[in-house]
Design a protein around this motif. Structure first.
Motif, mmCIF file in Angstrom:
data_model
loop_
_atom_site.group_PDB
_atom_site.id
_atom_site.type_symbol
_atom_site.label_atom_id
_atom_site.label_comp_id
_atom_site.label_asym_id
_atom_site.label_seq_id
_atom_site.Cartn_x
_atom_site.Cartn_y
_atom_site.Cartn_z
ATOM 1 N N PHE A 25 0.777 -1.188 0.155
ATOM 2 C CA PHE A 25 -0.144 -0.059 0.038
ATOM 3 C C PHE A 25 0.871 1.247 -0.024
ATOM 4 O O PHE A 25 2.324 1.197 0.585
ATOM 5 N N VAL A 26 0.164 2.412 -0.510
ATOM 6 C CA VAL A 26 0.831 3.600 -0.317
ATOM 7 C C VAL A 26 -0.081 4.650 0.139
ATOM 8 O O VAL A 26 -1.329 4.695 -0.337
ATOM 9 N N TYR A 27 0.524 5.554 1.052
ATOM 10 C CA TYR A 27 -0.460 6.523 1.533
ATOM 11 C C TYR A 27 -0.185 7.863 0.905
ATOM 12 O O TYR A 27 1.020 8.177 1.199
ATOM 13 N N ASP A 28 -1.084 8.299 0.301
ATOM 14 C CA ASP A 28 -1.030 9.852 -0.391
ATOM 15 C C ASP A 28 -1.545 10.848 0.467
ATOM 16 O O ASP A 28 -2.863 11.136 0.419
ATOM 17 N N GLU A 29 -0.891 11.459 1.524
ATOM 18 C CA GLU A 29 -1.177 12.383 2.478
ATOM 19 C C GLU A 29 -1.769 13.711 1.787
ATOM 20 O O GLU A 29 -3.000 14.097 2.379
ATOM 21 N N ASP A 30 -1.323 14.172 0.622
ATOM 22 C CA ASP A 30 -1.901 15.269 0.013
ATOM 23 C C ASP A 30 -3.395 15.207 -0.534
ATOM 24 O O ASP A 30 -4.046 16.057 -0.207
ATOM 25 N N ASN A 31 -3.540 13.894 -1.175
ATOM 26 C CA ASN A 31 -5.033 13.748 -1.480
ATOM 27 C C ASN A 31 -5.793 12.964 -0.513
ATOM 28 O O ASN A 31 -6.928 12.429 -0.890
ATOM 29 N N GLN A 32 -5.187 12.636 0.751
ATOM 30 C CA GLN A 32 -5.922 11.854 1.701
ATOM 31 C C GLN A 32 -6.487 10.328 0.844
ATOM 32 O O GLN A 32 -7.836 10.187 1.021
ATOM 33 N N ILE A 59 -5.514 6.214 0.089
ATOM 34 C CA ILE A 59 -4.613 5.117 -0.085
ATOM 35 C C ILE A 59 -4.595 4.038 -1.134
ATOM 36 O O ILE A 59 -5.650 4.033 -1.563
ATOM 37 N N PHE A 60 -3.505 3.851 -1.530
ATOM 38 C CA PHE A 60 -3.514 2.717 -3.009
ATOM 39 C C PHE A 60 -3.075 1.556 -2.387
ATOM 40 O O PHE A 60 -2.093 1.529 -1.846
ATOM 41 N N THR A 61 -3.710 0.445 -2.576
ATOM 42 C CA THR A 61 -3.483 -0.860 -2.197
ATOM 43 C C THR A 61 -3.367 -1.638 -3.532
ATOM 44 O O THR A 61 -4.237 -1.632 -4.323
ATOM 45 N N VAL A 62 -2.466 -2.675 -3.440
ATOM 46 C CA VAL A 62 -2.165 -3.752 -4.182
ATOM 47 C C VAL A 62 -2.638 -4.873 -3.636
ATOM 48 O O VAL A 62 -2.033 -5.343 -2.421
ATOM 49 N N ASN A 117 -6.534 -0.966 -5.744
ATOM 50 C CA ASN A 117 -7.758 -0.144 -5.231
ATOM 51 C C ASN A 117 -7.257 1.215 -4.815
ATOM 52 O O ASN A 117 -6.138 1.375 -4.297
ATOM 53 N N VAL A 118 -8.185 2.162 -5.098
ATOM 54 C CA VAL A 118 -8.090 3.506 -4.318
ATOM 55 C C VAL A 118 -9.170 3.790 -3.378
ATOM 56 O O VAL A 118 -10.226 3.558 -3.397
ATOM 57 N N TRP A 119 -8.405 3.877 -1.938
ATOM 58 C CA TRP A 119 -9.264 4.075 -0.757
ATOM 59 C C TRP A 119 -9.436 5.504 -0.485
ATOM 60 O O TRP A 119 -8.535 6.324 -0.614
ATOM 61 N N LYS A 120 -10.576 6.169 -0.383
ATOM 62 C CA LYS A 120 -10.904 7.495 0.108
ATOM 63 C C LYS A 120 -11.695 7.402 1.489
ATOM 64 O O LYS A 120 -12.382 6.716 1.616
ATOM 65 N N GLN A 121 -11.279 8.445 2.207
ATOM 66 C CA GLN A 121 -12.001 8.780 3.549
ATOM 67 C C GLN A 121 -13.067 9.321 3.669
ATOM 68 O O GLN A 121 -13.104 10.264 2.843
#
Length: 120
Positions: A52-59, A61-64, A100-104
């Motif tokens: 996974f990678v967390y993109d703090e600027d866009n809030q 999380i990208f998961t493989v 997957n792209v996860w958004k809060q």
């Protein structure tokens, strides 16, 4: 030299560094100092999360994700294999994993979009 190491989170959170600095012995609640903590749990119903990678600027999380049990991976490869006697039309392939792209949102983290992969 020590100042350089203190700026590296991986070093400061390591057990070796905490033992060398005797943090566990000399600091009240030393076991908790610098220890990573769980902030959120993401669950993918179909696959296991590989990375996974967390993109703090866009809030975001990208998961493989991918099939985890070996028998499931082998079954998927066999199911997706094309045999010489198969017709030229493609059938529905069984996915091996997804990105997957996860958004809060108000209810927690939700999948905003997914892309499934049928080949490894």
């Amino acid at each position: 030299m020590l100042k350089t190491f203190i700026l590296m989170p991986a070093v400061v959170n390591s057990m070796e560094f905490r033992q060398f600095m005797e943090i566990i012995v000399n600091v009240p609640n030393g076991d908790d100092v610098g220890a990573p903590s769980c902030m959120e749990t993401l669950q993918d119903g179909k696959f296991g999360i590989r990375d996974f990678v967390y993109d703090e600027d866009n809030q975001a999380i990208f998961t493989v994700t991918e099939e985890m049990p070996f028998i499931s991976i082998a079954d998927t490869f066999i199911t997706n294999a094309r045999m010489p006697w198969d017709s030229g039309t493609e059938g529905e392939a069984v996915p091996l994993g997804a990105i997957n792209v996860w958004k809060q949102s108000a209810g927690g983290w939700k999948i905003a979009c997914s892309e499934y992969s049928t080949r490894a």
